[in-house]
Design a protein around this motif. Structure first.
Motif, PDB file in Angstrom:
ATOM      1  N   ASP A 196       0.983  -1.285  -0.023  1.00 41.65           N
ATOM      2  CA  ASP A 196       0.123   0.062  -0.097  1.00 41.65           C
ATOM      3  C   ASP A 196       0.786   1.188   0.033  1.00 41.65           C
ATOM      4  O   ASP A 196       0.437   2.541   0.415  1.00 41.65           O
ATOM      5  CB  ASP A 196      -1.066   0.012   1.137  1.00 41.65           C
ATOM      6  CG  ASP A 196      -0.481  -0.616   2.454  1.00 41.65           C
ATOM      7  OD1 ASP A 196       0.930  -0.296   2.501  1.00 41.65           O
ATOM      8  OD2 ASP A 196      -1.136  -0.393   3.421  1.00 41.65           O
ATOM      9  N   SER A 197       2.076   1.207  -0.184  1.00 37.91           N
ATOM     10  CA  SER A 197       2.921   2.534  -0.576  1.00 37.91           C
ATOM     11  C   SER A 197       2.597   2.605  -2.193  1.00 37.91           C
ATOM     12  O   SER A 197       2.104   1.749  -2.770  1.00 37.91           O
ATOM     13  CB  SER A 197       4.249   2.250  -0.419  1.00 37.91           C
ATOM     14  OG  SER A 197       4.569   1.907   0.991  1.00 37.91           O
TER      15      SER A 197
ATOM     16  N   THR B 157       4.283   6.313   1.746  1.00 39.59           N
ATOM     17  CA  THR B 157       3.908   4.844   2.334  1.00 39.59           C
ATOM     18  C   THR B 157       2.281   4.875   2.414  1.00 39.59           C
ATOM     19  O   THR B 157       1.675   6.163   2.515  1.00 39.59           O
ATOM     20  CB  THR B 157       4.512   4.654   3.860  1.00 39.59           C
ATOM     21  OG1 THR B 157       4.347   5.699   4.578  1.00 39.59           O
ATOM     22  CG2 THR B 157       6.004   4.816   3.590  1.00 39.59           C
ATOM     23  N   ASP B 158       1.733   4.196   3.193  1.00 43.03           N
ATOM     24  CA  ASP B 158       0.258   4.262   3.409  1.00 43.03           C
ATOM     25  C   ASP B 158       0.020   5.027   4.467  1.00 43.03           C
ATOM     26  O   ASP B 158      -1.126   5.557   4.474  1.00 43.03           O
ATOM     27  CB  ASP B 158      -0.092   2.726   4.022  1.00 43.03           C
ATOM     28  CG  ASP B 158       0.529   2.370   5.334  1.00 43.03           C
ATOM     29  OD1 ASP B 158       1.607   2.453   5.409  1.00 43.03           O
ATOM     30  OD2 ASP B 158      -0.429   1.711   6.076  1.00 43.03           O
ATOM     31  N   GLY B 159       0.861   5.631   5.393  1.00 44.38           N
ATOM     32  CA  GLY B 159       0.931   6.836   6.129  1.00 44.38           C
ATOM     33  C   GLY B 159       0.395   7.917   5.571  1.00 44.38           C
ATOM     34  O   GLY B 159      -0.298   8.812   5.976  1.00 44.38           O
ATOM     35  N   VAL B 160       1.041   8.138   4.397  1.00 48.70           N
ATOM     36  CA  VAL B 160       0.738   9.342   3.656  1.00 48.70           C
ATOM     37  C   VAL B 160      -0.744   9.011   2.866  1.00 48.70           C
ATOM     38  O   VAL B 160      -1.650   9.966   3.080  1.00 48.70           O
ATOM     39  CB  VAL B 160       1.668   9.784   2.438  1.00 48.70           C
ATOM     40  CG1 VAL B 160       1.182  10.682   1.637  1.00 48.70           C
ATOM     41  CG2 VAL B 160       3.034  10.029   3.196  1.00 48.70           C
ATOM     42  N   TRP B 161      -1.002   8.199   2.216  1.00 46.53           N
ATOM     43  CA  TRP B 161      -1.981   7.945   1.455  1.00 46.53           C
ATOM     44  C   TRP B 161      -3.211   7.639   2.145  1.00 46.53           C
ATOM     45  O   TRP B 161      -4.452   7.838   1.709  1.00 46.53           O
ATOM     46  CB  TRP B 161      -1.790   6.793   0.202  1.00 46.53           C
ATOM     47  CG  TRP B 161      -0.526   6.980  -0.432  1.00 46.53           C
ATOM     48  CD1 TRP B 161       0.502   6.039  -0.602  1.00 46.53           C
ATOM     49  CD2 TRP B 161      -0.299   8.115  -1.235  1.00 46.53           C
ATOM     50  NE1 TRP B 161       1.411   6.704  -1.529  1.00 46.53           N
ATOM     51  CE2 TRP B 161       0.814   7.831  -1.762  1.00 46.53           C
ATOM     52  CE3 TRP B 161      -0.880   9.359  -1.486  1.00 46.53           C
ATOM     53  CZ2 TRP B 161       1.574   8.722  -2.603  1.00 46.53           C
ATOM     54  CZ3 TRP B 161      -0.291  10.380  -2.175  1.00 46.53           C
ATOM     55  CH2 TRP B 161       1.003   9.934  -2.817  1.00 46.53           C
ATOM     56  N   ASP B 162      -3.237   7.208   3.422  1.00 50.91           N
ATOM     57  CA  ASP B 162      -4.425   7.021   4.320  1.00 50.91           C
ATOM     58  C   ASP B 162      -4.797   8.506   4.946  1.00 50.91           C
ATOM     59  O   ASP B 162      -5.936   8.368   5.470  1.00 50.91           O
ATOM     60  CB  ASP B 162      -3.918   6.004   5.379  1.00 50.91           C
ATOM     61  CG  ASP B 162      -4.053   4.762   5.109  1.00 50.91           C
ATOM     62  OD1 ASP B 162      -4.295   4.101   4.036  1.00 50.91           O
ATOM     63  OD2 ASP B 162      -3.438   3.774   5.848  1.00 50.91           O
ATOM     64  N   ASN B 163      -3.880   9.389   4.858  1.00 52.64           N
ATOM     65  CA  ASN B 163      -4.384  10.513   5.547  1.00 52.64           C
ATOM     66  C   ASN B 163      -4.359  11.830   4.696  1.00 52.64           C
ATOM     67  O   ASN B 163      -4.868  12.785   5.017  1.00 52.64           O
ATOM     68  CB  ASN B 163      -3.264  10.893   6.569  1.00 52.64           C
ATOM     69  CG  ASN B 163      -3.368   9.879   7.733  1.00 52.64           C
ATOM     70  OD1 ASN B 163      -4.477   9.715   8.439  1.00 52.64           O
ATOM     71  ND2 ASN B 163      -2.507   8.888   7.575  1.00 52.64           N
TER      72      ASN B 163
ATOM     73  N   ASN C 163      -7.416  -4.248   4.592  1.00 50.36           N
ATOM     74  CA  ASN C 163      -6.285  -3.868   5.648  1.00 50.36           C
ATOM     75  C   ASN C 163      -5.387  -4.894   5.561  1.00 50.36           C
ATOM     76  O   ASN C 163      -4.807  -4.996   6.935  1.00 50.36           O
ATOM     77  CB  ASN C 163      -7.367  -3.761   7.087  1.00 50.36           C
ATOM     78  CG  ASN C 163      -6.581  -2.601   7.904  1.00 50.36           C
ATOM     79  OD1 ASN C 163      -5.769  -1.946   7.240  1.00 50.36           O
ATOM     80  ND2 ASN C 163      -6.737  -2.912   9.090  1.00 50.36           N
TER      81      ASN C 163
ATOM     82  N   GLN D  51       3.243  -7.370   1.754  1.00 50.63           N
ATOM     83  CA  GLN D  51       4.188  -6.596   2.411  1.00 50.63           C
ATOM     84  C   GLN D  51       5.508  -7.729   2.603  1.00 50.63           C
ATOM     85  O   GLN D  51       5.369  -8.842   2.400  1.00 50.63           O
ATOM     86  CB  GLN D  51       3.897  -6.202   4.069  1.00 50.63           C
ATOM     87  CG  GLN D  51       3.404  -7.376   4.642  1.00 50.63           C
ATOM     88  CD  GLN D  51       2.825  -6.688   6.399  1.00 50.63           C
ATOM     89  OE1 GLN D  51       3.278  -5.534   6.540  1.00 50.63           O
ATOM     90  NE2 GLN D  51       2.035  -7.659   6.636  1.00 50.63           N
TER      91      GLN D  51
END
Length: 84
Positions: free
Chosen positions: A7-8, A64-70, A30, A34
């Motif tokens: 999910d990056s 990363t998903d931390g960016v795309w999730d937010n 979810n 990985q």
């Protein structure tokens, strides 16, 4: 050339518009692909892209998903536009 797993991902932004983005890979909701202990995923499972039409002024934003999730795509485009 881009190799993307899980999910990056990345967006290719041209003239304020996202003209390309990688696809998220998930086994199910979810549970992204990985690498690491406890995972059967390997680099061979990654999506491979060739971006052969890059132009002067294009911007590649990888996260990363931390960016795309937010950060939604429209917010990303506004941030990029405000930075130029």
């Amino acid at each position: 050339h881009v190799l993307n797993l899980g999910d990056s991902g990345l967006h290719l932004i041209r003239n304020g518009v996202s003209v390309f983005q990688t696809n998220e890979q998930q086994h199910y909701f979810n549970c992204p692909f990985q690498l690491g202990m406890g995972s059967d995923d390997s680099p061979l499972d990654a999506d491979y892209y060739i971006i052969d039409d890059l132009r002067h002024g294009d911007l590649i934003v990888a996260g990363t998903d931390g960016v795309w999730d937010n950060v939604y795509e429209q917010e990303l485009l506004e941030l990029v536009a405000n930075d130029n």
